[in-house]
Design a protein around this motif. Structure first.
Motif, PDB file in Angstrom:
ATOM      1  N   ALA A  86       0.829  -1.202   0.000  1.00 42.82           N
ATOM      2  CA  ALA A  86       0.000   0.000   0.000  1.00 42.82           C
ATOM      3  C   ALA A  86       0.867   1.256   0.000  1.00 42.82           C
ATOM      4  CB  ALA A  86      -0.935  -0.004   1.211  1.00 42.82           C
ATOM      5  N   ARG A  87       1.974   1.228   0.745  1.00 48.34           N
ATOM      6  CA  ARG A  87       2.869   2.393   0.756  1.00 48.34           C
ATOM      7  C   ARG A  87       3.506   2.598  -0.614  1.00 48.34           C
ATOM      8  NH1 ARG A  87       3.853   0.613   6.155  1.00 48.34           N
ATOM      9  NH2 ARG A  87       5.675  -0.620   5.553  1.00 48.34           N
ATOM     10  N   ARG A  88       3.867   1.503  -1.288  1.00 46.65           N
ATOM     11  CA  ARG A  88       4.435   1.644  -2.632  1.00 46.65           C
ATOM     12  C   ARG A  88       3.385   2.182  -3.609  1.00 46.65           C
ATOM     13  NH1 ARG A  88       6.793  -3.240  -1.177  1.00 46.65           N
ATOM     14  NH2 ARG A  88       5.258  -4.426  -2.354  1.00 46.65           N
ATOM     15  N   GLN A  89       2.144   1.727  -3.449  1.00 46.73           N
ATOM     16  CA  GLN A  89       1.079   2.258  -4.300  1.00 46.73           C
ATOM     17  C   GLN A  89       0.967   3.773  -4.143  1.00 46.73           C
ATOM     18  OE1 GLN A  89      -1.978  -0.314  -2.548  1.00 46.73           O
ATOM     19  NE2 GLN A  89      -2.497  -1.018  -4.605  1.00 46.73           N
ATOM     20  N   LEU A  90       0.957   4.239  -2.906  1.00 45.32           N
ATOM     21  CA  LEU A  90       0.807   5.662  -2.650  1.00 45.32           C
ATOM     22  C   LEU A  90       1.995   6.456  -3.186  1.00 45.32           C
ATOM     23  CD1 LEU A  90      -0.738   5.470   0.925  1.00 45.32           C
ATOM     24  CD2 LEU A  90      -1.851   6.340  -1.140  1.00 45.32           C
ATOM     25  N   ALA A  91       3.178   5.828  -3.199  1.00 49.51           N
ATOM     26  CA  ALA A  91       4.353   6.512  -3.751  1.00 49.51           C
ATOM     27  C   ALA A  91       4.162   6.827  -5.233  1.00 49.51           C
ATOM     28  CB  ALA A  91       5.606   5.659  -3.540  1.00 49.51           C
ATOM     29  N   TRP A  92       3.440   5.956  -5.934  1.00 55.67           N
ATOM     30  CA  TRP A  92       3.156   6.197  -7.348  1.00 55.67           C
ATOM     31  C   TRP A  92       2.234   7.393  -7.532  1.00 55.67           C
ATOM     32  CZ3 TRP A  92       4.846   4.287 -11.922  1.00 55.67           C
ATOM     33  CH2 TRP A  92       5.622   3.125 -11.896  1.00 55.67           C
ATOM     34  N   TRP A  93       1.252   7.530  -6.660  1.00 57.13           N
ATOM     35  CA  TRP A  93       0.163   8.470  -6.893  1.00 57.13           C
ATOM     36  C   TRP A  93       0.318   9.818  -6.202  1.00 57.13           C
ATOM     37  CZ3 TRP A  93      -2.633   3.522  -5.533  1.00 57.13           C
ATOM     38  CH2 TRP A  93      -2.873   2.774  -6.682  1.00 57.13           C
TER      39      TRP A  93
END
Length: 314
Positions: free
Chosen positions: A273-280
């Motif tokens: 989830a943290r990696r996902q947020l890093a994208w967005w």
């Protein structure tokens, strides 16, 4: 003469896992006469249902869904292939006058579909050498090399995802540039594109993730993985990497207890989830909506229909 009909917008719903993207996508699809295009890299696999939180057909409200259950667990899938499949589905949906709604947690896949993105070439010799190194030294060793060469890409790629680590190192060697430099730029391939993000307070999200993981194991994830192993899950270059499935396989192999597997799956999902947020987080084109806002559907429809609302958080 009447004006020609406007081409329906492309709507993408993004946000971390367990944030409520699926529920919003169904509400919007009903309101817009839309169809849903899956952008979760693992939900394309038949039989991977519980561990990917795939919405059962009976709960899809009769809304057509695309790119679900299209591959067997032995089949590999690349971002480039997914881009082609999704863009073809979008063109077909819009050709029938319906609105395509993209929903799923694979941020790179979503960006590759929405933005202008040409994939770097490949070099079979370089790829073969790196894959041999992967087999000999393991993914953590190659990931450490990637971190030294391209920290931004290393932050976005799981240590265990040897296939993507190899691809990143291959691109770096072929192009002489960081792999992150070849990622999609923030320029929509189609200007009638809208991104809506679902935001959740971190503490709430972590509780939701833990509850979801425990429910998956209660619902029979171990039995699902045991069945899929008989279909070749362990040999799948893509499907075998799925979070939860790796941990469940370790339970079946006697390497972890169920409680240990749940704990490790929760940790891995939170990291994802943290990696996902890093994208967005650095994409100013996304309009963020609170997961528990009672007016989130109305606000989302206002953005899609072009009522000025700006970007950022409502």
């Amino acid at each position: 003469m009447p004006s020609p009909p406007t081409t329906p917008a492309i709507v993408a719903i993004v946000g971390p896992t367990a944030s409520g993207k699926t529920a919003l996508s169904l509400d919007l699809a009903e309101a817009l006469g839309g169809e849903i295009v899956n952008t979760d890299a693992m939900q394309v696999y038949r039989g991977m249902d519980i561990g990917t939180a795939k919405l059962p057909p009976a709960e899809r409200r009769g809304i057509p869904h695309h790119l679900l259950d299209t591959l067997g667990v032995r089949d590999p899938a690349t971002v480039a292939e997914f881009q082609g499949w999704a863009r073809a589905a979008i063109a077909d949906i819009r050709g029938r006058g319906a609105t395509p709604l993209l929903v799923g947690g694979s941020a790179l896949y979503t960006r590759a579909i929405l933005d202008r993105f040409e994939f770097p070439g490949t070099d079979p010799a370089v790829r073969a050498r790196l894959e041999a190194e992967l087999a000999e030294a393991g993914s953590p060793a190659l990931h450490a090399r990637l971190r030294s060469l391209d920290p931004e890409s290393a932050e976005r790629i799981e240590i265990e995802n040897g296939r993507r680590v190899v691809r990143a190192l291959e691109v770096i060697e072929i192009t002489g540039r960081p792999f992150s430099a070849s990622l999609p730029v923030q320029e929509y391939a189609d200007p009638r594109t809208v991104q809506l993000g679902v935001t959740v307070d971190r503490a709430v999200l972590e509780r939701r993730i833990e509850a979801r993981v425990r429910q998956m194991f209660d619902d029979g994830l171990l039995a699902e993985v045991e069945r899929l192993l008989g279909e070749g899950l362990a040999e799948g270059r893509t499907a075998a990497l799925a979070i939860g499935y790796r941990q469940a396989r370790a339970v079946l192999a006697g390497e972890l207890t169920p409680d240990e597997a749940i704990e490790r799956t929760v940790i891995a999902t939170r990291q994802f989830a943290r990696r996902q947020l890093a994208w967005w987080r650095n994409d100013p084109r996304i309009t963020w909506l609170a997961y528990d806002d009672p007016d989130r559907v109305a606000k989302a429809l206002a953005v899609v229909r072009g009522i000025p609302a700006g970007t950022g958080r409502w």
